[in-house]
Design a protein around this motif. Sequence first.
Motif, PDB file in Angstrom:
ATOM      1  N   ASN B  10     -53.402   9.115 -94.888  1.00 18.14           N
ATOM      2  CA  ASN B  10     -51.956   9.044 -94.604  1.00 18.14           C
ATOM      3  C   ASN B  10     -51.213   9.181 -95.935  1.00 18.14           C
ATOM      4  OD1 ASN B  10     -52.068   7.853 -91.616  1.00 18.14           O
ATOM      5  ND2 ASN B  10     -53.494   6.676 -92.876  1.00 18.14           N
ATOM      6  N   PRO B  11     -51.185  10.403 -96.499  1.00 17.43           N
ATOM      7  CA  PRO B  11     -50.720  10.532 -97.883  1.00 17.43           C
ATOM      8  C   PRO B  11     -49.207  10.519 -98.071  1.00 17.43           C
ATOM      9  CG  PRO B  11     -51.429  12.667 -97.038  1.00 17.43           C
ATOM     10  CD  PRO B  11     -51.727  11.665 -95.966  1.00 17.43           C
ATOM     11  N   ARG B  12     -48.428  10.703 -96.995  1.00  9.40           N
ATOM     12  CA  ARG B  12     -46.980  10.861 -97.178  1.00  9.40           C
ATOM     13  C   ARG B  12     -46.286   9.510 -97.316  1.00  9.40           C
ATOM     14  NH1 ARG B  12     -44.834  15.455 -93.194  1.00  9.40           N
ATOM     15  NH2 ARG B  12     -43.137  13.947 -93.083  1.00  9.40           N
ATOM     16  N   PHE B  13     -45.316   9.472 -98.218  1.00 11.16           N
ATOM     17  CA  PHE B  13     -44.525   8.247 -98.380  1.00 11.16           C
ATOM     18  C   PHE B  13     -43.919   7.800 -97.050  1.00 11.16           C
ATOM     19  CE2 PHE B  13     -44.416   9.471-102.870  1.00 11.16           C
ATOM     20  CZ  PHE B  13     -44.538   8.248-103.492  1.00 11.16           C
ATOM     21  N   ASP B  14     -43.406   8.782 -96.279  1.00 14.27           N
ATOM     22  CA  ASP B  14     -42.665   8.393 -95.071  1.00 14.27           C
ATOM     23  C   ASP B  14     -43.586   7.893 -93.958  1.00 14.27           C
ATOM     24  OD1 ASP B  14     -43.715  10.802 -94.299  1.00 14.27           O
ATOM     25  OD2 ASP B  14     -41.787  11.828 -94.079  1.00 14.27           O
ATOM     26  N   GLN B  15     -44.892   7.966 -94.179  1.00 14.10           N
ATOM     27  CA  GLN B  15     -45.787   7.308 -93.230  1.00 14.10           C
ATOM     28  C   GLN B  15     -45.841   5.796 -93.497  1.00 14.10           C
ATOM     29  OE1 GLN B  15     -48.991  10.162 -94.209  1.00 14.10           O
ATOM     30  NE2 GLN B  15     -49.333  10.302 -91.989  1.00 14.10           N
ATOM     31  N   TRP B  16     -45.312   5.386 -94.629  1.00 15.19           N
ATOM     32  CA  TRP B  16     -45.408   3.974 -95.031  1.00 15.19           C
ATOM     33  C   TRP B  16     -44.045   3.300 -95.168  1.00 15.19           C
ATOM     34  CZ3 TRP B  16     -50.237   2.007 -95.151  1.00 15.19           C
ATOM     35  CH2 TRP B  16     -51.297   2.921 -95.234  1.00 15.19           C
ATOM     36  N   LEU B  17     -43.084   4.044 -95.721  1.00  9.78           N
ATOM     37  CA  LEU B  17     -41.822   3.415 -96.087  1.00  9.78           C
ATOM     38  C   LEU B  17     -40.649   4.176 -95.512  1.00  9.78           C
ATOM     39  CD1 LEU B  17     -42.369   2.780 -99.926  1.00  9.78           C
ATOM     40  CD2 LEU B  17     -42.849   1.216 -98.024  1.00  9.78           C
ATOM     41  N   LYS B  18     -39.608   3.434 -95.131  1.00  5.55           N
ATOM     42  CA  LYS B  18     -38.350   4.055 -94.762  1.00  5.55           C
ATOM     43  C   LYS B  18     -37.219   3.113 -95.151  1.00  5.55           C
ATOM     44  CE  LYS B  18     -35.941   6.544 -91.175  1.00  5.55           C
ATOM     45  NZ  LYS B  18     -35.911   6.997 -89.786  1.00  5.55           N
ATOM     46  N   VAL B  57     -37.606  -6.766 -95.993  1.00  2.00           N
ATOM     47  CA  VAL B  57     -38.721  -5.895 -95.604  1.00  2.00           C
ATOM     48  C   VAL B  57     -39.059  -6.176 -94.148  1.00  2.00           C
ATOM     49  CG1 VAL B  57     -41.085  -5.171 -96.081  1.00  2.00           C
ATOM     50  CG2 VAL B  57     -39.618  -5.957 -97.958  1.00  2.00           C
ATOM     51  N   ILE B  58     -38.862  -5.180 -93.300  1.00  2.00           N
ATOM     52  CA  ILE B  58     -39.257  -5.344 -91.907  1.00  2.00           C
ATOM     53  C   ILE B  58     -40.534  -4.537 -91.686  1.00  2.00           C
ATOM     54  CG2 ILE B  58     -36.902  -5.793 -91.119  1.00  2.00           C
ATOM     55  CD1 ILE B  58     -36.882  -2.918 -90.045  1.00  2.00           C
ATOM     56  N   VAL B  59     -41.269  -4.905 -90.664  1.00  2.00           N
ATOM     57  CA  VAL B  59     -42.614  -4.349 -90.489  1.00  2.00           C
ATOM     58  C   VAL B  59     -42.685  -3.527 -89.213  1.00  2.00           C
ATOM     59  CG1 VAL B  59     -45.057  -4.899 -90.226  1.00  2.00           C
ATOM     60  CG2 VAL B  59     -43.626  -6.310 -91.697  1.00  2.00           C
ATOM     61  N   LEU B  60     -43.255  -2.341 -89.347  1.00  2.00           N
ATOM     62  CA  LEU B  60     -43.621  -1.530 -88.185  1.00  2.00           C
ATOM     63  C   LEU B  60     -45.145  -1.491 -88.170  1.00  2.00           C
ATOM     64  CD1 LEU B  60     -42.724   0.490 -85.898  1.00  2.00           C
ATOM     65  CD2 LEU B  60     -43.156   2.293 -87.581  1.00  2.00           C
ATOM     66  N   VAL B  65     -46.062   6.898 -83.438  1.00  2.00           N
ATOM     67  CA  VAL B  65     -44.980   7.847 -83.721  1.00  2.00           C
ATOM     68  C   VAL B  65     -44.691   7.888 -85.215  1.00  2.00           C
ATOM     69  CG1 VAL B  65     -42.573   8.441 -83.249  1.00  2.00           C
ATOM     70  CG2 VAL B  65     -43.973   7.396 -81.455  1.00  2.00           C
ATOM     71  N   SER B  66     -44.481   6.738 -85.818  1.00  2.00           N
ATOM     72  CA  SER B  66     -43.994   6.706 -87.202  1.00  2.00           C
ATOM     73  C   SER B  66     -44.928   6.027 -88.188  1.00  2.00           C
ATOM     74  CB  SER B  66     -42.645   5.974 -87.250  1.00  2.00           C
ATOM     75  OG  SER B  66     -41.755   6.516 -86.314  1.00  2.00           O
ATOM     76  N   GLY B  67     -45.964   5.385 -87.740  1.00  2.00           N
ATOM     77  CA  GLY B  67     -46.790   4.588 -88.652  1.00  2.00           C
ATOM     78  C   GLY B  67     -48.103   5.274 -88.999  1.00  2.00           C
ATOM     79  N   PRO B  68     -48.747   4.823 -90.083  1.00  2.00           N
ATOM     80  CA  PRO B  68     -50.004   5.432 -90.514  1.00  2.00           C
ATOM     81  C   PRO B  68     -51.159   5.116 -89.567  1.00  2.00           C
ATOM     82  CG  PRO B  68     -49.551   3.461 -91.804  1.00  2.00           C
ATOM     83  CD  PRO B  68     -48.347   3.687 -90.932  1.00  2.00           C
ATOM     84  N   ASP B  69     -52.141   6.000 -89.593  1.00  2.00           N
ATOM     85  CA  ASP B  69     -53.382   5.795 -88.833  1.00  2.00           C
ATOM     86  C   ASP B  69     -54.379   5.124 -89.767  1.00  2.00           C
ATOM     87  OD1 ASP B  69     -55.749   5.899 -87.467  1.00  2.00           O
ATOM     88  OD2 ASP B  69     -55.725   8.063 -87.109  1.00  2.00           O
ATOM     89  N   GLU B  70     -54.624   3.858 -89.546  1.00  2.00           N
ATOM     90  CA  GLU B  70     -55.627   3.148 -90.361  1.00  2.00           C
ATOM     91  C   GLU B  70     -56.794   2.696 -89.491  1.00  2.00           C
ATOM     92  OE1 GLU B  70     -54.010   0.936 -93.963  1.00  2.00           O
ATOM     93  OE2 GLU B  70     -52.427   0.577 -92.493  1.00  2.00           O
TER      94      GLU B  70
END
Lengths: 164, 709
Positions: B10-18, B57-60, B65-70
């Motif tokens: 999940n290399p993109r910043f927007d997979q982690w932070l918004k 800091v809120i958590v998703l 849809v918007s979060g990383p695949d871990e």
Amino acid sequence: MAETYQFTVNGEARSIEADGAMPLIYALRNELGLTGTRYGCGLEQCGSCMVLIDGVPGYACTQGMDAVAGREIQTIESLSAEGGTEAAPHPLQQAFLDEQAGQCGYCLSGILISAKALLDKNPDPSRADIVAALEGHLCRCGAHTRIIKAIGRAAAVLRGEGAV
Amino acid sequence: MTLPTSLQSNPRFDQWLKFLSDETLRMATGKVEIGQGIVSALPQIAAEELDLPLDRVIVLSGDTVSGPDERYTASSLSIMDSGAAIRLVCAEARALLLDRAALRLNCAVAQLSVAAGRFLVDGTAADLSYWDVAGEIDWSQSVKGDGIAKSHTEYSIVGQSVPRRDLPAKLSGGAFIYDLVHDNMLHARVLRQPGRGASLAGLDEAAIQRAAPGAIEILRLDNFVAFIGLDEWAVETAAAIAPSHATWIGAPAIEPAQQDAAWLRGEPAIDNSYGAPEDAGASGELVEAVFSRPYVAHASLAPSCALAQYVDEHLTIWSHGQGMHLLRRNIAQVLDLPVEAVTAHHAMGAGCYGHNGADDAALDAAIIAVQKPGATIRLQWRRQEEFGFEPFGPAMLVRLAVRRDRAGRPSDWTAEVWSPTHVQRPGTGSGYMLAADALASPPPDLQPEDPGEERGGGGTRNAAPYYDIPNSRIQHHLVTNPPVRTSALRTLGAITNVFAMEAMIDDLAAMADEDPLAYRLSMLSDPRARAVLEVVAERSGWSRRDAGGQGRDLGRGSGKGLGLAFARYKNTAAYAAVVVALSVEREVHLENIWIVADGGLVINPDGVRNQLEGGAIQGASWALKEQVTMSGVGVTSLDWDSYPILKFSEVPEIDAVVLDQPDQPSLGVGECSVSPTAAAIGNALAHALDQRIYDMPLNRDRIMAALSA
């Protein structure tokens, strides 16, 4: 056959049309939107669904509507009605927050109900009293020792002794 | 540099932070809250690196849809994987934000600092914040991994005992998946196929309809049957009575002997060996013993639940499973939908402790939803269904064969392990969801496999000694025909392997006439392992072992014992040493448990202590009480009376201490106390009885049998 049942929930008169054998929990969760009463087993074995029925802890998963008609029910949401909201918790809720007494949290609303019944009756319970009051409850995460401490802390606060 | 695994996929910043318009930061994680406190600890890392107040800091969590695949939330890896990724992402994001701010403020980056997300130039507040410049940065770019994370000496949020975020809502009403209410929601229950390959020969639908105290619909798809309606009580009643109105053919039968670990020996297995080659010429006295535990249940307090809706050919699922991206792909595959047509959202459930019925319930709900477009299906398992059909923690048999050298130390160590697989998670190649069996094209026969040794193994987990032993090896028999489905349950094989190993170590110490603590220390060169043992010995009063140490004296008479055990989980994660004080009077009464753990850098000390305490109680419950029973039709331990767990009156005092090592990497702690607790109970019981019991659970029957032997 569906009939109309009248009872009091958290101080409000309620009227529900239901099958007389329908356990109270379905009325609370699905008809009245009081989702804090939790389904665990339907067998009176885990205590997740504990409510106060005329002030005494009882299992909402087995008590039919015909058995609770005319009676006074208190659910976990009644703690909020006594001034306990997320912003201003009831002393019991606050004590659980202070002790961080919980992991998944599923068992907690039933346990808070039994704790309230205990403290209403016995403002200065020993550890053994607390454990005895929780014997009908299961916690699978292992938060037991924190829960026991939290109830002791709440008792002290309610006695006016402040945090222990 | 090598990026953490979670960042590689999940290399993109927007997979982690918004950065959101209300001046908060949405931090996303693929890991989910299962009671372990992860949605409280991970934002501490993000807030720390970005100099943000924690409440900004809120958590998703667990969102396809918007979060990383871990992948799955498992194996005590959430802080090690997701935490490491979030720390790097945030450190690098901070550098990007500082670069933009320097341009806007016409100053050097070195002049800038940040407080609560607002920039300061040479210590003076500038009228500029993260949110002012965030829009100028392309967050779709990939993280390089070159961000400079803070030194632990600068930490003010990491390392603090921050209260759990999820607890207030859980103490006041609704917070769980079970509490979600949708418009147009239909309740549903399932009639379970009694076993793989069973066919529904008959179903008296009229009788079920007559019994239901309200309108229900009966949905039949091949061997999958569901009861659906607006009235949950009617649906529940129908499902409760349905098994007595159903006729199945071809259901596999279970012999009672199959419920015991002893049955595993000699069954078909995939055999592997690891470690030193067998030494035919090994000398020294041979000491052998065989240990076991039975099948055990996750026994989540809530039966599994899922919601699903199928609208405009798009399937949306809410689940309390441990891996939403995998669930999405798995359900798309079973239902033959394009993966883009499926969305999965995590919603909190009761603690699962591993792979329980959560994924299966999600497929049940999805199957029904696709048949009932437009409605939201709320599917809940029945208590008997959870106990009867969850994937169980497998039974294990462990034979240890050890050679003692002249000094009484083990010189050659063989652990022979028989166990069905510990991981049959859907989508891992060896597992699938239950209802897939009931559909027209059931999946092919399972090809059991265990996690590789590099991931800590399954049945072999912690079978290799952490002690300094010249030669050791593992012989693994992955039994391929267990009577029930098995999968991941907290610690996998570690609890049985540690129970066995630490019993053997105690017995070897006794043969050498040495104290169990001194004996262990004499062959542990890792200073962190020594430290947890030394500290737990001090706290428990180990030097006064025969007087009960620091244990509370409840006056229960004879048969008191103090036992010690150590393990480093997976031999790579957190270290834990445990001392147990107990008394025995037909059955075990736990008096005290002392735990000392080393998890490297600790994010939330109270969160760690909570996990240590909970793990100890769960380990004690498995060691003393739990066993899945079976016969004929299948599992017979279908309620809390037939599957008892540790109760409030049986829980000891617990003293849990974390040795913080802030300059060391974080080590997963969520499972580390479970196995040493079970082992320390075994050793304390042996101390109390002056006799070893080799098979869990260490219950009244076994104690009475040992005493009368």
